[in-house]
Motif scaffolding. Structure first.
Motif, PDB file in Angstrom:
ATOM      1  N   LEU A  33       0.845  -1.192   0.000  1.00  0.00           N
ATOM      2  CA  LEU A  33       0.000   0.000   0.000  1.00  0.00           C
ATOM      3  C   LEU A  33       0.879   1.239   0.000  1.00  0.00           C
ATOM      4  O   LEU A  33       1.805   1.357   0.806  1.00  0.00           O
ATOM      5  N   LEU A  34       0.559   2.167  -0.908  1.00  0.00           N
ATOM      6  CA  LEU A  34       1.330   3.399  -1.024  1.00  0.00           C
ATOM      7  C   LEU A  34       0.381   4.581  -1.187  1.00  0.00           C
ATOM      8  O   LEU A  34      -0.540   4.535  -2.008  1.00  0.00           O
ATOM      9  N   GLY A  35       0.612   5.604  -0.405  1.00  0.00           N
ATOM     10  CA  GLY A  35      -0.212   6.797  -0.501  1.00  0.00           C
ATOM     11  C   GLY A  35       0.573   8.035  -0.122  1.00  0.00           C
ATOM     12  O   GLY A  35       1.637   7.945   0.498  1.00  0.00           O
ATOM     13  N   ARG A  66      12.453  -5.275   5.524  1.00  0.00           N
ATOM     14  CA  ARG A  66      12.797  -5.749   4.188  1.00  0.00           C
ATOM     15  C   ARG A  66      13.583  -4.639   3.498  1.00  0.00           C
ATOM     16  O   ARG A  66      13.075  -3.919   2.670  1.00  0.00           O
ATOM     17  N   GLY A  67      14.822  -4.502   3.907  1.00  0.00           N
ATOM     18  CA  GLY A  67      15.600  -3.373   3.434  1.00  0.00           C
ATOM     19  C   GLY A  67      15.313  -2.163   4.311  1.00  0.00           C
ATOM     20  O   GLY A  67      16.200  -1.581   4.879  1.00  0.00           O
ATOM     21  N   LYS A  68      14.031  -1.815   4.474  1.00  0.00           N
ATOM     22  CA  LYS A  68      13.605  -0.764   5.392  1.00  0.00           C
ATOM     23  C   LYS A  68      12.474  -1.312   6.244  1.00  0.00           C
ATOM     24  O   LYS A  68      11.806  -2.277   5.883  1.00  0.00           O
ATOM     25  N   ARG A  69      12.265  -0.690   7.398  1.00  0.00           N
ATOM     26  CA  ARG A  69      11.236  -1.162   8.315  1.00  0.00           C
ATOM     27  C   ARG A  69       9.876  -0.668   7.834  1.00  0.00           C
ATOM     28  O   ARG A  69       9.658   0.525   7.645  1.00  0.00           O
ATOM     29  N   ASN A  70       8.946  -1.598   7.628  1.00  0.00           N
ATOM     30  CA  ASN A  70       7.604  -1.268   7.156  1.00  0.00           C
ATOM     31  C   ASN A  70       6.561  -1.885   8.084  1.00  0.00           C
ATOM     32  O   ASN A  70       6.805  -2.918   8.714  1.00  0.00           O
ATOM     33  N   ALA A  71       5.395  -1.233   8.159  1.00  0.00           N
ATOM     34  CA  ALA A  71       4.296  -1.755   8.953  1.00  0.00           C
ATOM     35  C   ALA A  71       3.600  -2.866   8.177  1.00  0.00           C
ATOM     36  O   ALA A  71       3.363  -2.753   6.974  1.00  0.00           O
ATOM     37  N   VAL A  72       3.272  -3.956   8.881  1.00  0.00           N
ATOM     38  CA  VAL A  72       2.681  -5.125   8.237  1.00  0.00           C
ATOM     39  C   VAL A  72       1.428  -5.551   9.002  1.00  0.00           C
ATOM     40  O   VAL A  72       1.436  -5.624  10.236  1.00  0.00           O
ATOM     41  N   GLU A 101       2.352  -1.675   4.548  1.00  0.00           N
ATOM     42  CA  GLU A 101       2.185  -0.237   4.357  1.00  0.00           C
ATOM     43  C   GLU A 101       3.551   0.395   4.107  1.00  0.00           C
ATOM     44  O   GLU A 101       4.413   0.414   4.995  1.00  0.00           O
ATOM     45  N   LEU A 102       3.756   0.903   2.921  1.00  0.00           N
ATOM     46  CA  LEU A 102       5.006   1.573   2.596  1.00  0.00           C
ATOM     47  C   LEU A 102       4.997   2.992   3.165  1.00  0.00           C
ATOM     48  O   LEU A 102       3.926   3.573   3.369  1.00  0.00           O
ATOM     49  N   PRO A 103       6.152   3.561   3.437  1.00  0.00           N
ATOM     50  CA  PRO A 103       6.194   4.939   3.949  1.00  0.00           C
ATOM     51  C   PRO A 103       5.491   5.907   3.001  1.00  0.00           C
ATOM     52  O   PRO A 103       5.664   5.828   1.784  1.00  0.00           O
ATOM     53  N   SER A 104       4.691   6.782   3.571  1.00  0.00           N
ATOM     54  CA  SER A 104       3.995   7.779   2.749  1.00  0.00           C
ATOM     55  C   SER A 104       5.008   8.679   2.053  1.00  0.00           C
ATOM     56  O   SER A 104       6.064   8.976   2.606  1.00  0.00           O
ATOM     57  N   TYR A 105       4.679   9.077   0.845  1.00  0.00           N
ATOM     58  CA  TYR A 105       5.593   9.928   0.098  1.00  0.00           C
ATOM     59  C   TYR A 105       5.114  11.377   0.109  1.00  0.00           C
ATOM     60  O   TYR A 105       3.924  11.663   0.237  1.00  0.00           O
ATOM     61  N   ASP A 106       6.068  12.267  -0.002  1.00  0.00           N
ATOM     62  CA  ASP A 106       5.776  13.694  -0.082  1.00  0.00           C
ATOM     63  C   ASP A 106       5.652  14.068  -1.560  1.00  0.00           C
ATOM     64  O   ASP A 106       6.615  13.904  -2.320  1.00  0.00           O
TER      65      ASP A 106
END
Length: 209
Positions: A33-35, A66-72, A101-106
């Motif tokens: 998920l990306l938002g 997974r390379g970076k810490r993500n919420a699962v 949940e991938l980190p939200s992008y700016d």
């Protein structure tokens, strides 16, 4: 429900929610998920499984690196029932749904950096598969079935939350990510940024699978 029971085993109280035929045959479902910032992706993900008639159990949010810490978030569409050495049956969720949940992008940030970060997560399961593939031999039907099986470690799709009228940033994300993974595009109007239309995603995800 898969059962491994013996005539003398002790039965536990059956689960309160029975799996649907679709849920029993769904297999592994791995969603990214990306938002953009300002969209409560965690709440939308929770509603995705909470309001789903095919989901029989929902876990709690955790973290996975997974390379970076993500919420699962993990959930289940059916149960597995088995018995131990003492003949006692246990019923446990299969946890066949994984939502990352991938980190939200700016939207004002450099999109190359955002795409690179997302592709790092998308490509990570491929490295696991490469360890068991002999690259000296050409692709075969066995490899095709391995990668397309419901138990494949590859991600099923990336759900991208976007505006009703796509911005140049969102168009860039779609164009650069779609060659690498199946995209499920969900539009969220500005006036309804914190509301989730489950029916829309439910229909789209079924079609995608």
């Amino acid at each position: 429900m898969r059962r491994l029971a013996s005539p003398g085993s002790h039965r536990l109280t059956p689960p309160s929610r029975r799996p649907t035929p679709y849920g029993q045959t769904l297999g592994e479902l791995r969603l990214l998920l990306l938002g953009p910032k300002g969209v409560d992706v965690s709440a939308l993900a929770a509603q995705l499984v909470d309001d789903n008639e095919d989901v029989v159990e929902v876990g709690i949010w955790g973290e996975e690196r997974r390379g970076k810490r993500n919420a699962v978030l993990r959930a289940s569409t059916h149960w597995v029932e088995y018995h131990d050495a003492h003949g006692l049956e246990r019923v446990e969720p299969v946890r066949n749904i994984e939502i990352v949940e991938l980190p939200s992008y700016d939207p004002r940030a450099e999109m190359d950096a955002v795409v690179e970060s997302v592709l790092g997560v998308v490509h990570s399961p491929f490295y696991q598969v490469m360890d068991i593939i002999d690259r000296e031999h050409p692709p075969s039907g066995v490899i095709v079935h391995l990668l397309s099986a419901s138990s494949s470690p590859l991600h099923t799709a990336l759900v991208l939350f976007a505006s009703h009228i796509q911005s140049p940033v969102e168009k860039t994300l779609i164009d650069t990510l779609s060659p690498h993974i199946l995209l499920v595009l969900l539009t969220i109007d500005e006036e309804r940024r914190n509301r989730f239309l489950w029916d829309d995603l439910h229909a789209r995800s079924r079609y995608a699978n």
